[in-house]
Scaffold this motif. Structure first.
Motif, PDB file in Angstrom:
ATOM      1  N   LEU A   1       0.841  -1.190   0.000  1.00  0.00           N
ATOM      2  CA  LEU A   1       0.000   0.000   0.000  1.00  0.00           C
ATOM      3  C   LEU A   1       0.879   1.245   0.000  1.00  0.00           C
ATOM      4  O   LEU A   1       1.852   1.318   0.754  1.00  0.00           O
ATOM      5  CB  LEU A   1      -0.894   0.005   1.247  1.00  0.00           C
ATOM      6  CG  LEU A   1      -1.776   1.231   1.502  1.00  0.00           C
ATOM      7  CD1 LEU A   1      -2.836   1.358   0.415  1.00  0.00           C
ATOM      8  CD2 LEU A   1      -2.430   1.147   2.878  1.00  0.00           C
ATOM      9  N   VAL A   2       0.552   2.207  -0.850  1.00  0.00           N
ATOM     10  CA  VAL A   2       1.192   3.515  -0.845  1.00  0.00           C
ATOM     11  C   VAL A   2       0.143   4.538  -0.424  1.00  0.00           C
ATOM     12  O   VAL A   2      -0.930   4.618  -1.041  1.00  0.00           O
ATOM     13  CB  VAL A   2       1.774   3.891  -2.222  1.00  0.00           C
ATOM     14  CG1 VAL A   2       2.451   5.268  -2.150  1.00  0.00           C
ATOM     15  CG2 VAL A   2       2.764   2.846  -2.713  1.00  0.00           C
ATOM     16  N   ILE A   3       0.436   5.293   0.622  1.00  0.00           N
ATOM     17  CA  ILE A   3      -0.472   6.356   1.051  1.00  0.00           C
ATOM     18  C   ILE A   3       0.144   7.681   0.629  1.00  0.00           C
ATOM     19  O   ILE A   3       1.242   8.043   1.065  1.00  0.00           O
ATOM     20  CB  ILE A   3      -0.720   6.323   2.561  1.00  0.00           C
ATOM     21  CG1 ILE A   3      -1.273   4.959   2.976  1.00  0.00           C
ATOM     22  CG2 ILE A   3      -1.713   7.422   2.956  1.00  0.00           C
ATOM     23  CD1 ILE A   3      -1.601   4.832   4.454  1.00  0.00           C
ATOM     24  N   VAL A   4      -0.556   8.387  -0.231  1.00  0.00           N
ATOM     25  CA  VAL A   4      -0.056   9.600  -0.871  1.00  0.00           C
ATOM     26  C   VAL A   4      -0.640  10.817  -0.171  1.00  0.00           C
ATOM     27  O   VAL A   4      -1.829  10.840   0.169  1.00  0.00           O
ATOM     28  CB  VAL A   4      -0.438   9.622  -2.367  1.00  0.00           C
ATOM     29  CG1 VAL A   4       0.190  10.829  -3.062  1.00  0.00           C
ATOM     30  CG2 VAL A   4      -0.017   8.319  -3.052  1.00  0.00           C
ATOM     31  N   GLU A   5       0.187  11.827   0.024  1.00  0.00           N
ATOM     32  CA  GLU A   5      -0.271  13.085   0.610  1.00  0.00           C
ATOM     33  C   GLU A   5      -0.236  14.183  -0.440  1.00  0.00           C
ATOM     34  O   GLU A   5       0.780  14.387  -1.104  1.00  0.00           O
ATOM     35  CB  GLU A   5       0.617  13.478   1.792  1.00  0.00           C
ATOM     36  CG  GLU A   5       0.203  14.791   2.444  1.00  0.00           C
ATOM     37  CD  GLU A   5       1.175  15.270   3.499  1.00  0.00           C
ATOM     38  OE1 GLU A   5       1.149  16.481   3.812  1.00  0.00           O
ATOM     39  OE2 GLU A   5       1.976  14.461   4.003  1.00  0.00           O
ATOM     40  N   GLY A   6      -1.332  14.902  -0.587  1.00  0.00           N
ATOM     41  CA  GLY A   6      -1.364  16.047  -1.478  1.00  0.00           C
ATOM     42  C   GLY A   6      -0.708  17.257  -0.851  1.00  0.00           C
ATOM     43  O   GLY A   6      -0.207  17.210   0.278  1.00  0.00           O
ATOM     44  N   ALA A   7      -0.720  18.361  -1.581  1.00  0.00           N
ATOM     45  CA  ALA A   7      -0.119  19.607  -1.091  1.00  0.00           C
ATOM     46  C   ALA A   7      -1.062  20.761  -1.379  1.00  0.00           C
ATOM     47  O   ALA A   7      -1.605  20.872  -2.477  1.00  0.00           O
ATOM     48  CB  ALA A   7       1.228  19.859  -1.764  1.00  0.00           C
ATOM     49  N   GLY A   8      -1.252  21.635  -0.383  1.00  0.00           N
ATOM     50  CA  GLY A   8      -2.171  22.745  -0.612  1.00  0.00           C
ATOM     51  C   GLY A   8      -3.581  22.221  -0.811  1.00  0.00           C
ATOM     52  O   GLY A   8      -4.089  21.446  -0.005  1.00  0.00           O
ATOM     53  N   SER A   9      -4.197  22.605  -1.921  1.00  0.00           N
ATOM     54  CA  SER A   9      -5.594  22.254  -2.151  1.00  0.00           C
ATOM     55  C   SER A   9      -5.864  21.995  -3.627  1.00  0.00           C
ATOM     56  O   SER A   9      -5.334  22.709  -4.491  1.00  0.00           O
ATOM     57  CB  SER A   9      -6.506  23.394  -1.673  1.00  0.00           C
ATOM     58  OG  SER A   9      -7.829  23.224  -2.138  1.00  0.00           O
ATOM     59  N   PRO A  10      -6.700  21.017  -3.946  1.00  0.00           N
ATOM     60  CA  PRO A  10      -7.084  20.813  -5.348  1.00  0.00           C
ATOM     61  C   PRO A  10      -7.955  21.940  -5.883  1.00  0.00           C
ATOM     62  O   PRO A  10      -8.151  22.053  -7.090  1.00  0.00           O
ATOM     63  CB  PRO A  10      -7.851  19.487  -5.308  1.00  0.00           C
ATOM     64  CG  PRO A  10      -8.394  19.407  -3.922  1.00  0.00           C
ATOM     65  CD  PRO A  10      -7.332  20.034  -3.056  1.00  0.00           C
ATOM     66  N   ALA A  11      -8.477  22.795  -4.981  1.00  0.00           N
ATOM     67  CA  ALA A  11      -9.338  23.900  -5.403  1.00  0.00           C
ATOM     68  C   ALA A  11      -8.553  25.079  -5.962  1.00  0.00           C
ATOM     69  O   ALA A  11      -9.148  26.062  -6.396  1.00  0.00           O
ATOM     70  CB  ALA A  11     -10.205  24.363  -4.238  1.00  0.00           C
ATOM     71  N   GLU A  12      -7.212  24.979  -5.965  1.00  0.00           N
ATOM     72  CA  GLU A  12      -6.393  26.032  -6.572  1.00  0.00           C
ATOM     73  C   GLU A  12      -6.418  25.842  -8.093  1.00  0.00           C
ATOM     74  O   GLU A  12      -5.451  25.427  -8.727  1.00  0.00           O
ATOM     75  CB  GLU A  12      -4.967  25.961  -6.016  1.00  0.00           C
ATOM     76  CG  GLU A  12      -4.901  26.279  -4.528  1.00  0.00           C
ATOM     77  CD  GLU A  12      -3.625  25.797  -3.869  1.00  0.00           C
ATOM     78  OE1 GLU A  12      -2.843  25.069  -4.511  1.00  0.00           O
ATOM     79  OE2 GLU A  12      -3.401  26.137  -2.693  1.00  0.00           O
ATOM     80  N   VAL A  13      -7.566  26.139  -8.662  1.00  0.00           N
ATOM     81  CA  VAL A  13      -7.801  25.824 -10.072  1.00  0.00           C
ATOM     82  C   VAL A  13      -6.900  26.637 -11.001  1.00  0.00           C
ATOM     83  O   VAL A  13      -6.665  26.248 -12.156  1.00  0.00           O
ATOM     84  CB  VAL A  13      -9.285  26.038 -10.435  1.00  0.00           C
ATOM     85  CG1 VAL A  13     -10.156  25.030  -9.698  1.00  0.00           C
ATOM     86  CG2 VAL A  13      -9.731  27.469 -10.100  1.00  0.00           C
ATOM     87  N   ASN A  14      -6.379  27.756 -10.507  1.00  0.00           N
ATOM     88  CA  ASN A  14      -5.467  28.555 -11.319  1.00  0.00           C
ATOM     89  C   ASN A  14      -4.145  27.842 -11.572  1.00  0.00           C
ATOM     90  O   ASN A  14      -3.400  28.189 -12.500  1.00  0.00           O
ATOM     91  CB  ASN A  14      -5.186  29.893 -10.635  1.00  0.00           C
ATOM     92  CG  ASN A  14      -4.697  29.722  -9.198  1.00  0.00           C
ATOM     93  OD1 ASN A  14      -5.329  29.008  -8.411  1.00  0.00           O
ATOM     94  ND2 ASN A  14      -3.603  30.367  -8.848  1.00  0.00           N
ATOM     95  N   LEU A  15      -3.842  26.817 -10.768  1.00  0.00           N
ATOM     96  CA  LEU A  15      -2.601  26.054 -10.921  1.00  0.00           C
ATOM     97  C   LEU A  15      -2.842  24.661 -11.505  1.00  0.00           C
ATOM     98  O   LEU A  15      -1.906  23.879 -11.634  1.00  0.00           O
ATOM     99  CB  LEU A  15      -1.901  25.915  -9.562  1.00  0.00           C
ATOM    100  CG  LEU A  15      -1.591  27.213  -8.806  1.00  0.00           C
ATOM    101  CD1 LEU A  15      -0.963  26.900  -7.460  1.00  0.00           C
ATOM    102  CD2 LEU A  15      -0.683  28.112  -9.639  1.00  0.00           C
TER     103      LEU A  15
END
Length: 490
Positions: free
Chosen positions: A129-143
């Motif tokens: 199992l690989v548990i992945v951590e995101g960064a900031g927010s997926p709602a930063e649609v400008n990026l």
């Protein structure tokens, strides 16, 4: 057969993703799984030296510890270390590849996706199992167009997502529902459920809130996690967390740490923060360095700029007065460089080439060099023979008469490179400089420092960290649908 994977993303920075991943890693181990953490892109000046000789974000090192696996550069293939308000050093698979401005990095990101996916594939090949951590927010649609940290990675690697919101900061319903409203429908389809984190009070009072989020997003609720007090005993990664720290503890011995704009590896002080006999004070700009038994100048990602900020705050005057009163001073890494007579940057590694005067409390001089030392070490402090462990993570060489009285004798733990000196000590022994991070994490070395300050240690730090990881895992077990979460992984 390659591993299954699950990604924890957040509605914003500092919503508790890192801690949740660490706890889930420990819970996976308890279920007999070989689990590894992964963060495609991180931004932090708190870094760790890996077993394979590179650097990754400190949170991924903690997560690897929770998972019971050695650290590797592939756990965090892209690490950004801010050096200014608009620029950062770029670390790819553990090694510095250059410095870039924020606007330029958005173009560079596209070329880094291959390294991210390669590192992810390497981890999957040797795990359940690989548990992945995101960064900031997926709602930063400008990026979103060049994203490699959140949905750009999740869709490229086909990893299902669980979204975390932080109720402690307020607006958690709006942040979760708002994320669904603004992201691309194909991105929203990757989200398999949500978690509300850091709840305080009677959880029944938020039952209606959980139902509203489910109805508005179509995502199932996977848990309402309370504020977990054990988290305070674990290393913090983000400078956002540092902003919440002031005075810790009420012990008889005071240790003061001036907080410069580009402070790095401030987890060096976690063990002191937990010591019952210590009052640890993080000194903010605008406040004087208080009367203290020990003043520690911390590491820095931009030593020359932080030295200028130190002077602008008037702390050079405070520090000189502290020394005149007979107080002790310790400089760690960049803080060690500041204590010398000068810092030269002939190749413009940190900014425009040039030389600046140091604080002059150690008779040494530093020249910044492009080659970066990234080494785990062991050894002993020379004044008392007390064993120590730590790691080097710095650019520059420091020489001078006081370096003839080194603080320690060290050797790389990864190979037989022979003993070598580290650091410098003033003629009267009151001022010490060292390149070693992690010094206070060792119980013997921390006890020796506290003994010189007239008190005793009351802490087994490594045991305390392990107990805190277990306590966080216990809290998640009680308040999350953990088996359902792991079943989401594919």
């Amino acid at each position: 057969m390659s591993a299954r994977a699950l990604m924890i993303q957040g509605t914003g920075s500092d919503v508790g993703k890192s801690l949740l991943v660490a706890g889930l890693c420990r819970l996976a181990v308890r279920r007999g799984l070989r689990v590894v953490p992964f963060k495609p892109q991180n931004m932090s000046n708190n870094a760790a030296v890996t077993a394979d000789g590179g650097e990754i974000g400190r949170a991924q090192a903690l997560q690897a510890r929770a998972a019971g696996v050695p650290t590797t550069v592939h756990m965090n293939p892209v690490l950004l270390k801010p050096q200014s308000e608009i620029g950062a050093q770029v670390i790819v698979q553990g090694r510095r590849v250059g410095t870039t401005k924020a606007a330029d990095y958005q173009v560079l990101k596209a070329s880094l996706k291959a390294a991210v996916l390669e590192s992810f594939a390497r981890l999957k090949a040797d795990a359940d199992l690989v548990i992945v951590e995101g960064a900031g927010s997926p709602a930063e649609v400008n990026l979103r167009a060049t994203d490699i940290a959140n949905m750009g990675f999740a869709r490229a690697a086909d990893v299902p997502v669980v979204l975390v919101g932080d109720i402690d900061r307020g607006g958690v319903i709006a942040s979760l529902v708002g994320t669904k409203a603004v992201i691309d429908p194909a991105d929203a389809a990757m989200i398999e459920g949500f978690i509300v984190n850091r709840f305080r009070g009677d959880p029944r009072l938020f039952d209606e809130g959980m139902r509203f989020i489910e109805a508005a997003t179509g995502w199932p609720a996977l848990g309402l996690v309370p504020h977990l007090s054990a988290a305070a005993s674990l290393p913090a990664e983000d400078a956002v967390a540092l902003d919440r720290m002031g005075r810790a503890g009420g012990g008889a011995v005071t240790v003061a740490v001036p907080v410069t704009p580009r402070i790095s590896n401030f987890d060096d002080f976690d063990a002191l923060r937990m010591e019952p006999s210590v009052s640890l004070v993080f000194v903010r700009r605008g406040a004087p360095i208080p009367v203290a038994d020990l003043v520690v100048l911390p590491g820095s990602k931009a030593t020359i700029a932080d030295l200028a900020a130190f002077r602008e705050a008037g702390w050079d005057i405070d520090l000189a007065a502290h020394v005149r009163r007979g107080g002790r001073v310790l400089g760690v890494c960049g803080g060690y460089q500041m204590l010398g007579r000068s810092i030269a940057d002939p190749e413009g590694i940190e900014g425009p080439p040039g030389t600046v005067p140091g604080l002059g409390l150690l008779d040494v001089e530093t020249v910044l060099t492009p080659v970066k030392a990234l080494t785990r070490v062991g050894g002993r402090s020379l004044s008392d023979g007390v064993p120590l462990t730590g790691y080097e993570m710095h650019v520059g060489k420091t020489v001078g008469p006081d370096a003839g009285r080194p603080f320690a004798e060290i050797a790389d733990t990864a190979g037989d490179t022979g003993a070598r000196p580290d650091g410098a000590v003033s003629a009267d022994g009151a001022v010490v400089g060292t390149y070693l991070h992690g010094l206070f994490a060792g119980d013997d070395q921390r006890a020796a420092w506290l003994g010189r300050l007239g008190t005793a240690s009351g802490l087994s730090y490594e045991s305390a960290v392990e107990a805190a990881i277990d306590a966080v895992a216990d809290g998640l077990e009680a308040h999350l649908a953990v088996d359902r979460l792991f079943a989401i992984a594919r």
